[in-house]
Motif scaffolding. Structure first.
Motif, PDB file in Angstrom:
ATOM      1  N   GLU A   1      35.160  46.632  16.907  1.00  0.00           N
ATOM      2  CA  GLU A   1      34.243  45.512  16.659  1.00  0.00           C
ATOM      3  C   GLU A   1      33.288  45.826  15.506  1.00  0.00           C
ATOM      4  O   GLU A   1      32.923  44.933  14.745  1.00  0.00           O
ATOM      5  CB  GLU A   1      33.446  45.202  17.923  1.00  0.00           C
ATOM      6  CG  GLU A   1      33.766  43.843  18.479  1.00  0.00           C
ATOM      7  CD  GLU A   1      32.762  43.364  19.509  1.00  0.00           C
ATOM      8  OE1 GLU A   1      31.899  44.153  19.942  1.00  0.00           O
ATOM      9  OE2 GLU A   1      32.849  42.192  19.881  1.00  0.00           O
ATOM     10  N   ARG A   2      32.894  47.104  15.396  1.00  0.00           N
ATOM     11  CA  ARG A   2      31.980  47.483  14.313  1.00  0.00           C
ATOM     12  C   ARG A   2      32.697  47.442  12.976  1.00  0.00           C
ATOM     13  O   ARG A   2      32.113  47.080  11.955  1.00  0.00           O
ATOM     14  CB  ARG A   2      31.425  48.883  14.567  1.00  0.00           C
ATOM     15  CG  ARG A   2      30.465  48.898  15.735  1.00  0.00           C
ATOM     16  CD  ARG A   2      29.913  50.284  15.999  1.00  0.00           C
ATOM     17  NE  ARG A   2      28.978  50.232  17.116  1.00  0.00           N
ATOM     18  CZ  ARG A   2      28.621  51.275  17.844  1.00  0.00           C
ATOM     19  NH1 ARG A   2      29.115  52.468  17.560  1.00  0.00           N
ATOM     20  NH2 ARG A   2      27.762  51.153  18.828  1.00  0.00           N
TER      21      ARG A   2
ATOM     22  N   HIS B   1      19.789  60.205  17.680  1.00  0.00           N
ATOM     23  CA  HIS B   1      18.760  59.839  18.665  1.00  0.00           C
ATOM     24  C   HIS B   1      19.176  58.692  19.566  1.00  0.00           C
ATOM     25  O   HIS B   1      18.658  58.525  20.653  1.00  0.00           O
ATOM     26  CB  HIS B   1      17.465  59.476  17.940  1.00  0.00           C
ATOM     27  CG  HIS B   1      17.639  58.340  16.969  1.00  0.00           C
ATOM     28  ND1 HIS B   1      17.470  57.036  17.326  1.00  0.00           N
ATOM     29  CD2 HIS B   1      18.026  58.311  15.658  1.00  0.00           C
ATOM     30  CE1 HIS B   1      17.702  56.251  16.291  1.00  0.00           C
ATOM     31  NE2 HIS B   1      18.056  56.994  15.264  1.00  0.00           N
ATOM     32  N   TRP B   2      20.141  57.876  19.116  1.00  0.00           N
ATOM     33  CA  TRP B   2      20.454  56.655  19.849  1.00  0.00           C
ATOM     34  C   TRP B   2      21.335  56.894  21.075  1.00  0.00           C
ATOM     35  O   TRP B   2      21.324  56.096  21.995  1.00  0.00           O
ATOM     36  CB  TRP B   2      21.107  55.630  18.931  1.00  0.00           C
ATOM     37  CG  TRP B   2      22.377  56.130  18.309  1.00  0.00           C
ATOM     38  CD1 TRP B   2      23.634  56.025  18.833  1.00  0.00           C
ATOM     39  CD2 TRP B   2      22.524  56.822  17.073  1.00  0.00           C
ATOM     40  NE1 TRP B   2      24.546  56.610  18.002  1.00  0.00           N
ATOM     41  CE2 TRP B   2      23.897  57.102  16.911  1.00  0.00           C
ATOM     42  CE3 TRP B   2      21.630  57.228  16.082  1.00  0.00           C
ATOM     43  CZ2 TRP B   2      24.390  57.771  15.806  1.00  0.00           C
ATOM     44  CZ3 TRP B   2      22.129  57.894  14.987  1.00  0.00           C
ATOM     45  CH2 TRP B   2      23.486  58.159  14.852  1.00  0.00           C
TER      46      TRP B   2
ATOM     47  N   PRO C   1      28.283  57.690  11.414  1.00  0.00           N
ATOM     48  CA  PRO C   1      27.333  57.675  12.539  1.00  0.00           C
ATOM     49  C   PRO C   1      28.035  57.518  13.888  1.00  0.00           C
ATOM     50  O   PRO C   1      27.624  58.134  14.873  1.00  0.00           O
ATOM     51  CB  PRO C   1      26.442  56.464  12.253  1.00  0.00           C
ATOM     52  CG  PRO C   1      26.575  56.220  10.799  1.00  0.00           C
ATOM     53  CD  PRO C   1      27.957  56.650  10.413  1.00  0.00           C
ATOM     54  N   SER C   2      29.102  56.699  13.936  1.00  0.00           N
ATOM     55  CA  SER C   2      29.841  56.546  15.200  1.00  0.00           C
ATOM     56  C   SER C   2      30.417  57.883  15.646  1.00  0.00           C
ATOM     57  O   SER C   2      30.438  58.199  16.832  1.00  0.00           O
ATOM     58  CB  SER C   2      30.999  55.556  15.036  1.00  0.00           C
ATOM     59  OG  SER C   2      30.520  54.245  14.960  1.00  0.00           O
TER      60      SER C   2
ATOM     61  N   LEU D   1      28.269  54.090   6.565  1.00  0.00           N
ATOM     62  CA  LEU D   1      27.282  53.352   7.366  1.00  0.00           C
ATOM     63  C   LEU D   1      27.731  53.164   8.807  1.00  0.00           C
ATOM     64  O   LEU D   1      26.895  52.971   9.688  1.00  0.00           O
ATOM     65  CB  LEU D   1      26.999  51.973   6.741  1.00  0.00           C
ATOM     66  CG  LEU D   1      26.388  51.998   5.338  1.00  0.00           C
ATOM     67  CD1 LEU D   1      26.209  50.586   4.805  1.00  0.00           C
ATOM     68  CD2 LEU D   1      25.041  52.717   5.363  1.00  0.00           C
ATOM     69  N   VAL D   2      29.047  53.183   9.065  1.00  0.00           N
ATOM     70  CA  VAL D   2      29.522  52.891  10.412  1.00  0.00           C
ATOM     71  C   VAL D   2      30.327  54.044  11.016  1.00  0.00           C
ATOM     72  O   VAL D   2      30.024  54.508  12.108  1.00  0.00           O
ATOM     73  CB  VAL D   2      30.367  51.593  10.416  1.00  0.00           C
ATOM     74  CG1 VAL D   2      31.041  51.398  11.759  1.00  0.00           C
ATOM     75  CG2 VAL D   2      29.480  50.404  10.101  1.00  0.00           C
TER      76      VAL D   2
ATOM     77  N   ARG E   1      19.261  57.927  24.399  1.00  0.00           N
ATOM     78  CA  ARG E   1      18.380  56.847  24.819  1.00  0.00           C
ATOM     79  C   ARG E   1      19.163  55.656  25.326  1.00  0.00           C
ATOM     80  O   ARG E   1      18.783  55.027  26.299  1.00  0.00           O
ATOM     81  CB  ARG E   1      17.506  56.396  23.648  1.00  0.00           C
ATOM     82  CG  ARG E   1      16.707  57.495  23.050  1.00  0.00           C
ATOM     83  CD  ARG E   1      15.277  57.503  23.578  1.00  0.00           C
ATOM     84  NE  ARG E   1      14.410  58.069  22.547  1.00  0.00           N
ATOM     85  CZ  ARG E   1      13.577  57.344  21.835  1.00  0.00           C
ATOM     86  NH1 ARG E   1      13.468  56.061  22.068  1.00  0.00           N
ATOM     87  NH2 ARG E   1      12.833  57.889  20.920  1.00  0.00           N
TER      88      ARG E   1
END
Lengths: 272, 280
Positions: B175-176, B273-274, B197-198, B193-194, B277
């Protein structure tokens, strides 16, 4: 049938060329096990500029498949699909897409997420003026969350951010694939009202997929009912309920329940 | 609505804290208890079987040897600092080289099918080969200097990095990627960008593994021959049957490994960090 539908709908400028036009659009795809699935069967539809159209149908009927074709994510296997008179060959800045989940990137803040369309691809040539984005965030009621990360927002707030992102390039068309399906009923109703407000303020053309009959009647100028797979447009139902529509008045309108009943009957005849 | 949610959170939080702090206390008691038990067994074994100190020294002797290696000026020739510095600097260089190459080739494989097809069989074959076994070969090619240490450390770091970055990049949610396609983003934009990080949690797992492997590889290379390093110190102590000294070296290396791991974890928590959390 489709001509009659258009005459009775409240669409302005019937003579103008449709913004989205599908003529005999078909689509096949193969599953992991190698089976070929006939997803769409000669879909015909025309959507005028500024119209709000909902597509309803039984699950697996090819609603999302059709949306992916309009978004330029997948090619048609037959027929003709045009956007503003040009064949759809790939993604376009004239189209903003809202996915089933908010699909925000968790490593970016809300601001970075909603301005992503201005930082990549065709968006880079556009002005990087963020005032426009700020305005959209305000309209969507999430300006105060601009510097938060998506995981700090509720599901409803995330979906608002997703709508802002889809509007960032100021597209002509907003494609929405069951955008509120994952939200609770209350949030969903509130976002329906919000969406109509944003639609009116931004004057976009909206094609929204939903499996909620109530949602489709509440939102749309026209509801297109799709058959079970392979998906065809079974019937188009103009919704003449007065605007602006509200959660208090619209469901109380004498036409509201009969419209829902008509759509439900069509869907049930398909599901059986 | 809002107040309900916030009071709900306020009620839930202290309760959760109390629970976790009690659990943490219990864990500390268990950990310390097991450690004491192990040391007691150690002493009992030495005393009970009458083991000589060149077979198994008493914990006290090991501590003495450790102290002798640590309580010296940093530049002292008999201390642990000089060999540890040699070992760590070679490991670090090998680690940087190996992880950079692993990430690069893993990325190319994830992005380009033909490269994946070409490289995959070799990657898998070499993955199942115990790679320290090629250390003697590398010493033949690169000599007894720092180069062979760096190359072995790099080789050991390379494979977990390759596999993890490839797997992580391929696991990017479709989906990203669809989102980036609707924005007609370039391949490079989608990658940076995707996809990266994924894949970050996978990449960090690879880095974590790689750091330990780099240290392991360097020491094995030093066993085979070197001028300085912890591996050299261990072989020298072994030659004079200073088993307490060997144990002290192992404690130093163990502590280094733990510090590397903890350092990597704290960098990961700060960068990615995501994930933590969003899970809570």
């Amino acid at each position: 049938m489709s001509a009659g539908g258009r005459e009775t709908s409240r669409v302005p400028q019937v003579a103008a060329p449709p913004l989205i036009e599908a003529q005999g659009v078909s689509r096949f795809y193969s599953t992991v096990s190698g089976e070929t699935v006939h997803a769409l069967d000669r879909v015909d539809l025309r959507i005028a500029d500024g119209e709000f159209v909902c597509l309803v149908g039984p699950s697996g009927c090819g609603k999302s498949t059709f949306l992916r074709l309009v978004a330029g994510l997948d090619p048609c296997d037959g027929g003709r699909l045009t956007l503003a008179g040009h064949p759809v060959l790939g993604s376009s800045s004239d189209v903003g897409v809202v996915f089933q989940t908010a699909n925000l990137l968790p490593w970016f803040t809300v601001m970075a997420n909603v301005s992503l369309p201005l930082r990549v691809g065709a968006g880079r040539e556009r002005s990087t003026d963020t005032r426009h984005i700020q305005e959209l965030l305000s309209i969507a009621g999430i300006a105060e969350f601009a510097n938060k990360y998506p995981y700090e927002l509720s599901g409803g707030m995330q979906q608002r951010a997703a709508i802002v992102r889809a509007l960032a390039r100021d597209p002509k068309v907003l494609l929405m694939d069951e955008p509120f399906g994952a939200l609770d009923a209350l949030t969903r109703e509130r976002l329906n009202v919000e969406l109509l407000r944003i639609w009116k303020a931004s004057q976009k053309t909206v094609l929204l997929i939903t499996h909620s009959i109530a949602e489709s009647v509440f939102l749309a100028d026209r509801v297109l009912v799709m058959s079970a797979r392979p998906g065809r447009i079974l019937r188009e139902i103009p919704i003449h309920l007065p605007r602006p529509r509200t959660l208090d008045e619209t469901p109380a309108h004498p036409d509201y329940v009969p419209l829902m009943t008509e759509i439900r009957a069509l869907l049930y005849s398909e599901a059986a | 609505m809002k107040t309900d949610a916030s009071t709900g959170a306020n009620v839930a939080k202290p309760a959760q804290n109390r629970h976790t702090s009690a659990a943490r206390g219990r864990r500390v008691v268990i950990n310390v208890g097991v450690f004491v038990l192990l040391v007691l067994c150690w002493i009992a074994a030495v005393r009970g079987f009458g083991l000589r100190s060149y077979i198994l020294p008493l914990p006290g002797d090991v501590l003495k040897a450790l102290w002798a290696g640590i309580a010296v000026p940093i530049t002292d020739k008999t201390g642990f600092y000089l060999p540890l510095w040699v070992t760590l600097s070679n490991s670090a260089l090998g680690f940087l080289l190996g992880s950079a190459l692993g990430l690069s080739l893993g990325s190319l494989m994830a992005e380009f099918r033909p490269i994946e097809t070409a490289v995959m069989p070799y990657a898998f074959a070499l993955q199942s080969l115990p790679k320290v076994a090629i250390a003697p070969l590398i010493v033949i090619w690169f000599g007894f200097g720092n180069a062979s240490k760096i190359v072995i450390a790099a080789t050991l770091t390379f494979f977990p990095m390759l596999v993890n970055s490839f797997t992580g990049l391929r696991a990017t949610e479709p989906e990203r990627i669809d989102l980036m396609r609707t924005l007609s983003a370039s391949r490079l934009e989608t990658y940076f960008l995707v996809k990266v990080p994924s894949a970050a949690p996978y990449i960090f797992a690879g880095l974590d593994m790689g750091a330990v492997y780099a240290l392991l590889g360097t020491i094995v290379a030093e066993f085979l021959g070197a001028q300085a390093g912890m591996g050299v110190t261990i072989t020298q102590l072994q030659a004079v049957s200073d088993v307490a000294g060997v144990f002290a070296c192992l404690i130093v290396l163990g502590a280094t490994g733990i510090l590397l791991h903890l350092g990597m974890r704290s960098i990961e928590r700060r960068v990615v960090h995501w994930t933590e959390r969003s899970r809570s």
